[in-house]
Write a protein that holds these residues in place. Structure first.
Motif, PDB file in Angstrom:
ATOM      1  N   CYS A  42       5.316  -7.969 -13.816  1.00 20.62           N
ATOM      2  CA  CYS A  42       5.761  -8.534 -12.534  1.00 20.62           C
ATOM      3  C   CYS A  42       5.079  -7.775 -11.383  1.00 20.62           C
ATOM      4  O   CYS A  42       4.795  -6.587 -11.488  1.00 20.62           O
ATOM      5  CB  CYS A  42       7.277  -8.418 -12.379  1.00 20.62           C
ATOM      6  N   ALA A  43       4.836  -8.503 -10.329  1.00 16.34           N
ATOM      7  CA  ALA A  43       4.263  -7.921  -9.111  1.00 16.34           C
ATOM      8  C   ALA A  43       5.198  -8.205  -7.947  1.00 16.34           C
ATOM      9  O   ALA A  43       5.786  -9.289  -7.851  1.00 16.34           O
ATOM     10  CB  ALA A  43       2.878  -8.512  -8.844  1.00 16.34           C
ATOM     11  N   VAL A  44       5.335  -7.230  -7.078  1.00 16.99           N
ATOM     12  CA  VAL A  44       6.238  -7.363  -5.932  1.00 16.99           C
ATOM     13  C   VAL A  44       5.460  -7.091  -4.642  1.00 16.99           C
ATOM     14  O   VAL A  44       4.688  -6.134  -4.562  1.00 16.99           O
ATOM     15  CB  VAL A  44       7.417  -6.381  -6.042  1.00 16.99           C
ATOM     16  N   SER A  45       5.685  -7.944  -3.671  1.00 22.30           N
ATOM     17  CA  SER A  45       5.071  -7.757  -2.340  1.00 22.30           C
ATOM     18  C   SER A  45       6.170  -7.510  -1.316  1.00 22.30           C
ATOM     19  O   SER A  45       7.255  -8.100  -1.394  1.00 22.30           O
ATOM     20  CB  SER A  45       4.276  -9.005  -1.936  1.00 22.30           C
ATOM     21  N   ASP A  46       5.857  -6.654  -0.335  1.00 21.10           N
ATOM     22  CA  ASP A  46       6.830  -6.432   0.734  1.00 21.10           C
ATOM     23  C   ASP A  46       6.407  -7.216   1.971  1.00 21.10           C
ATOM     24  O   ASP A  46       5.428  -7.981   1.957  1.00 21.10           O
ATOM     25  CB  ASP A  46       6.976  -4.939   1.023  1.00 21.10           C
ATOM     26  N   SER A  47       7.132  -7.022   3.053  1.00 22.85           N
ATOM     27  CA  SER A  47       6.874  -7.799   4.270  1.00 22.85           C
ATOM     28  C   SER A  47       5.529  -7.466   4.902  1.00 22.85           C
ATOM     29  O   SER A  47       5.020  -8.225   5.727  1.00 22.85           O
ATOM     30  CB  SER A  47       7.997  -7.568   5.282  1.00 22.85           C
ATOM     31  N   ASP A  48       4.933  -6.345   4.492  1.00 24.12           N
ATOM     32  CA  ASP A  48       3.610  -5.994   5.011  1.00 24.12           C
ATOM     33  C   ASP A  48       2.481  -6.473   4.086  1.00 24.12           C
ATOM     34  O   ASP A  48       1.321  -6.088   4.269  1.00 24.12           O
ATOM     35  CB  ASP A  48       3.490  -4.467   5.183  1.00 24.12           C
ATOM     36  N   ASN A  49       2.867  -7.280   3.064  1.00 22.17           N
ATOM     37  CA  ASN A  49       1.914  -7.789   2.076  1.00 22.17           C
ATOM     38  C   ASN A  49       1.309  -6.705   1.190  1.00 22.17           C
ATOM     39  O   ASN A  49       0.224  -6.880   0.627  1.00 22.17           O
ATOM     40  CB  ASN A  49       0.787  -8.583   2.740  1.00 22.17           C
ATOM     41  N   ASP A  50       1.992  -5.591   1.084  1.00 22.11           N
ATOM     42  CA  ASP A  50       1.594  -4.585   0.106  1.00 22.11           C
ATOM     43  C   ASP A  50       2.142  -4.996  -1.268  1.00 22.11           C
ATOM     44  O   ASP A  50       3.319  -5.362  -1.388  1.00 22.11           O
ATOM     45  CB  ASP A  50       2.146  -3.214   0.468  1.00 22.11           C
ATOM     46  N   MET A  51       1.295  -4.988  -2.299  1.00 20.74           N
ATOM     47  CA  MET A  51       1.696  -5.457  -3.629  1.00 20.74           C
ATOM     48  C   MET A  51       1.655  -4.312  -4.634  1.00 20.74           C
ATOM     49  O   MET A  51       0.739  -3.497  -4.621  1.00 20.74           O
ATOM     50  CB  MET A  51       0.765  -6.585  -4.109  1.00 20.74           C
ATOM     51  N   GLY A  52       2.666  -4.275  -5.473  1.00 21.26           N
ATOM     52  CA  GLY A  52       2.704  -3.305  -6.561  1.00 21.26           C
ATOM     53  C   GLY A  52       3.024  -3.999  -7.885  1.00 21.26           C
ATOM     54  O   GLY A  52       3.855  -4.927  -7.939  1.00 21.26           O
ATOM     55  N   PHE A  53       2.334  -3.603  -8.955  1.00 23.55           N
ATOM     56  CA  PHE A  53       2.545  -4.180 -10.292  1.00 23.55           C
ATOM     57  C   PHE A  53       3.396  -3.244 -11.142  1.00 23.55           C
ATOM     58  O   PHE A  53       3.277  -2.022 -11.068  1.00 23.55           O
ATOM     59  CB  PHE A  53       1.200  -4.399 -10.997  1.00 23.55           C
TER      60      PHE A  53
END
Length: 252
Positions: A42-53
């Protein structure tokens, strides 16, 4: 949050769910077919469009049972006898095949799936075998084969040693299926002698009695082989698979 996997053959995002707040738990529901899927994550993005897997995981799906076929015994066999050693032949296939065994005469015997053959001792009146196979996904399959014999030899009798001019008798007891007339001849030392039939066409005995065995020309002990030549209608079913030898005949 996005679900990533390579079930389609391409590593790609499959579903995305909107999140809010500082923490969240999300469930993705998908349907897959049989197969091995190397990775998912799964990948998650925050409101600043930073993504982490997240960490990659691997899983496999196996909902298909093994495929089994018994190629011998076939459903109909010309001739058999008690104690005969036959070869059980099979094929068992599966992507994740794990173990195989068969049940005959109320006994389970474990075999190696890839061997495709195993020895089997025939018991009188027991003409059914069930073959089992399972895979690493705990999917189990079984295949049952029953067969009939046109002729089944229950027993035969004779003396294992004798001498020329002796009185001797040779007998064979047979069970037959079907409507064909059964006849038999005794082949003794290369000479054919008609057998006398007792019983009906389902359960019968053939015998050949010698009031005096044929003379021989040698003065030393000689082995004489013999077998019953049985006819199922016009079909010659030669029972040499269970032939015998009379030993120690001597010229007197």
């Amino acid at each position: 949050m996005s679900l990533w996997h390579n079930a389609t053959g391409t590593w790609e995002s499959n579903q995305t769910n909107a999140l809010s707040g500082t923490s969240n738990s999300t469930t993705f529901n998908l349907t897959f077919s049989d197969g091995d899927f190397i990775d998912w994550t799964c990948a998650v993005s925050d409101s600043d469009n930073d993504m982490g897997f997240g960490e990659n995981r691997t899983f496999s799906i196996d909902i298909t049972s093994p495929s089994i076929n018994i190629t011998f015994p076939t459903t109909s066999i010309d001739y058999g006898f008690f104690g005969e050693n036959i070869t059980l032949n099979w094929t068992a296939t599966d992507t994740n095949l794990e173990s195989c065994w068969y049940n005959y005469n109320n006994t389970n015997t474990t075999i190696t799936c890839g061997d495709k053959n195993s020895s089997l001792i025939i018991e009188t009146g027991n003409q059914t075998i069930t073959f089992y196979a399972n895979d690493s996904g705990s999917n189990e399959a079984n295949y049952t084969r029953s067969w009939v014999y046109k002729l089944f030899e229950n027993s035969r009798s004779f003396n294992t040693s004798s001498a020329e001019t002796s009185t001797e008798g040779f007998r064979i007891n047979i069970t037959a299926t079907g409507s064909q007339t059964v006849t038999a001849n005794l082949s003794y030392n290369g000479t054919i002698y008609p057998g006398t039939k007792v019983g009906n066409n389902s359960q019968m005995e053939f015998y050949k009695d010698f009031g005096s065995l044929p003379e021989i020309s040698t003065s030393t002990a000689t082995n004489h082989s013999f077998f019953w030549e049985v006819y199922y209608g016009t079909q010659n079913i030669n029972t040499t698979a269970n032939n015998q030898t009379e030993i120690g005949r001597a010229h007197v």
